[in-house]
Design a protein around this motif. Structure first.
Motif, short mmCIF file in Angstrom:
data_model
loop_
_atom_site.label_atom_id
_atom_site.label_comp_id
_atom_site.label_asym_id
_atom_site.label_seq_id
_atom_site.Cartn_x
_atom_site.Cartn_y
_atom_site.Cartn_z
N PRO A 82 1.04 -0.85 0.22
CA PRO A 82 -0.19 0.41 -0.19
C PRO A 82 1.24 1.29 -0.13
O PRO A 82 0.79 1.82 -0.45
CB PRO A 82 -0.62 0.09 1.15
N VAL A 83 1.82 0.98 0.57
CA VAL A 83 3.09 2.57 0.09
C VAL A 83 3.04 3.00 -0.66
O VAL A 83 3.29 4.26 -1.52
CB VAL A 83 4.09 2.57 1.59
N SER A 84 3.62 1.53 -1.38
CA SER A 84 4.09 1.96 -2.81
C SER A 84 3.21 2.00 -3.41
O SER A 84 3.35 3.16 -5.02
CB SER A 84 4.81 1.01 -3.03
N MET A 85 1.78 1.87 -3.72
CA MET A 85 0.52 1.95 -4.41
C MET A 85 0.32 3.39 -4.05
O MET A 85 0.06 4.43 -5.19
CB MET A 85 -0.06 1.23 -3.43
N HIS A 86 0.18 3.97 -2.33
CA HIS A 86 -0.01 5.47 -2.46
C HIS A 86 1.29 6.17 -3.38
O HIS A 86 0.65 7.00 -4.05
CB HIS A 86 -0.23 5.77 -1.31
N ARG A 87 2.42 5.94 -2.95
CA ARG A 87 3.74 6.72 -3.59
C ARG A 87 2.80 7.00 -4.81
O ARG A 87 3.25 8.08 -5.74
CB ARG A 87 4.82 6.44 -3.34
N LEU A 88 3.11 5.85 -6.31
CA LEU A 88 3.14 5.33 -7.11
C LEU A 88 1.65 6.18 -8.17
O LEU A 88 1.23 6.71 -8.80
CB LEU A 88 3.37 4.81 -7.91
N LEU A 89 0.83 6.16 -7.19
CA LEU A 89 -0.46 6.83 -8.12
C LEU A 89 -0.95 8.39 -7.21
O LEU A 89 -1.56 8.94 -7.73
CB LEU A 89 -2.11 5.62 -6.99
N THR A 90 0.09 9.28 -6.21
CA THR A 90 -0.17 10.09 -5.56
C THR A 90 -0.55 10.95 -6.81
O THR A 90 0.12 11.41 -7.79
CB THR A 90 0.91 10.72 -4.78
N GLY A 91 -1.76 12.07 -6.59
CA GLY A 91 -1.62 13.53 -8.41
C GLY A 91 -2.34 12.80 -8.96
O GLY A 91 -2.87 12.76 -9.90
N GLN A 92 -2.61 11.04 -9.01
CA GLN A 92 -4.02 10.08 -9.88
C GLN A 92 -5.14 10.16 -9.88
O GLN A 92 -5.70 10.14 -10.55
CB GLN A 92 -3.63 9.25 -10.12
N ARG A 93 -4.96 11.23 -8.44
CA ARG A 93 -6.56 11.48 -8.67
C ARG A 93 -7.67 10.21 -8.68
O ARG A 93 -8.74 10.16 -8.56
CB ARG A 93 -7.88 12.52 -9.21
N LEU A 94 -6.62 8.99 -7.80
CA LEU A 94 -7.02 7.76 -7.52
C LEU A 94 -7.31 7.60 -5.73
O LEU A 94 -7.58 6.41 -5.99
CB LEU A 94 -6.32 6.87 -7.77
N LYS A 95 -7.27 7.92 -4.95
CA LYS A 95 -7.64 8.03 -3.93
C LYS A 95 -8.28 6.86 -2.91
O LYS A 95 -8.31 5.57 -2.61
CB LYS A 95 -7.41 8.79 -2.34
N PRO A 96 -9.82 7.15 -3.55
CA PRO A 96 -10.75 6.21 -3.36
C PRO A 96 -10.40 4.61 -3.52
O PRO A 96 -10.95 3.70 -2.83
CB PRO A 96 -11.93 7.01 -3.73
N GLN A 97 -9.56 5.08 -4.70
CA GLN A 97 -9.91 3.23 -5.39
C GLN A 97 -8.36 3.00 -5.01
O GLN A 97 -8.58 1.78 -4.29
CB GLN A 97 -9.60 3.70 -7.18
N THR A 98 -7.22 3.81 -3.96
CA THR A 98 -6.33 3.58 -3.52
C THR A 98 -6.28 2.79 -2.21
O THR A 98 -5.74 1.90 -2.10
CB THR A 98 -5.39 4.42 -3.68
N VAL A 99 -7.50 3.22 -1.88
CA VAL A 99 -8.07 2.78 -0.55
C VAL A 99 -8.23 1.88 -0.40
O VAL A 99 -8.32 0.94 0.61
CB VAL A 99 -8.62 3.91 0.86
N VAL A 100 -9.45 1.08 -1.07
CA VAL A 100 -10.18 -0.33 -1.67
C VAL A 100 -9.00 -1.09 -1.77
O VAL A 100 -9.09 -2.29 -1.33
CB VAL A 100 -11.32 -0.22 -2.33
N TRP A 101 -8.17 -0.60 -2.90
CA TRP A 101 -7.08 -1.71 -3.16
C TRP A 101 -5.72 -1.66 -1.97
O TRP A 101 -5.49 -3.31 -1.75
CB TRP A 101 -6.06 -1.31 -4.25
N ALA A 102 -5.96 -0.67 -1.27
CA ALA A 102 -4.49 -1.04 -0.51
C ALA A 102 -5.32 -1.95 1.61
O ALA A 102 -4.87 -3.03 1.40
CB ALA A 102 -3.98 0.38 0.34
N SER A 103 -6.91 -1.63 0.94
CA SER A 103 -7.24 -3.05 1.94
C SER A 103 -7.69 -3.85 1.84
O SER A 103 -7.27 -4.59 2.70
CB SER A 103 -8.85 -2.22 2.49
N ARG A 104 -7.75 -4.03 0.76
CA ARG A 104 -7.35 -5.42 0.79
C ARG A 104 -6.18 -6.42 0.56
O ARG A 104 -5.62 -7.24 1.05
CB ARG A 104 -8.24 -6.45 -1.93
#
Length: 164
Positions: A82-104
């Motif tokens: 999730p840390v890598s995912m957040h770092r690579l997706l920051t600024g892409q306006r995908l935070k709601p989806q990132t939270v779901v993926w990171a939770s899984r």
């Protein structure tokens, strides 16, 4: 925002982005706890092979050790994902989806942590106790972890939903 929750007086008055920010912060706190335990366990496992008594382990115990180390590595990777995912997706306006993926990923990490701990316990208890007793003790601990990590939260979720 979920209109139904606000009409019933439940939930929070927050936008989807605000909810994602809050959920992300909650998830990070949970990951900090899990990652600390995994890092300590994994670090300990890495030192075992360099102990003088390691050469005395049976082939079965060496295989069990190898599986445990690989599970520990997989657990570490998934819980840091999730840390890598957040770092690579920051600024892409995908935070709601990132939270779901990171939770899984976090739930998968908990499952892998359960497997790692079970194997580590089995390895240690096989060295100090009879194999049958070790197996029963590990099975009991697996049930214990499954109960508190998975069954109680799912039961709580189901109980809350039926009250609404």
């Amino acid at each position: 925002m979920d209109e139904n929750n606000n009409e019933r007086g439940h939930g929070r008055d927050e936008t989807e982005e605000e909810r994602a920010d809050r959920r992300w912060g909650d998830l990070l706190q949970e990951l900090r706890v899990a990652q600390t335990g995994v890092q300590i366990l994994f670090g300990f496992l890495l030192t075992v092979a360099f102990q003088p008594r390691f050469g005395e382990l049976s082939d079965t115990d060496r295989t069990l050790y190898s599986v445990t180390v690989m599970l520990g590595a997989a657990t570490t990777g998934v819980l840091i994902g999730p840390v890598s995912m957040h770092r690579l997706l920051t600024g892409q306006r995908l935070k709601p989806q990132t939270v779901v993926w990171a939770s899984r990923l976090t739930v998968l990490g908990l499952f892998l942590l359960l497997c790692t701990m079970a194997c580590a316990l089995l390895l240690i208890l096989r060295v100090v106790l009879a194999d049958t007793l070790a197996s029963w003790l590990v099975a009991g601990m697996v049930v214990w972890f499954v109960l508190w990590w998975f069954v109680v939260p799912v039961w709580g979720r189901a109980t809350y939903r039926t009250r609404e």
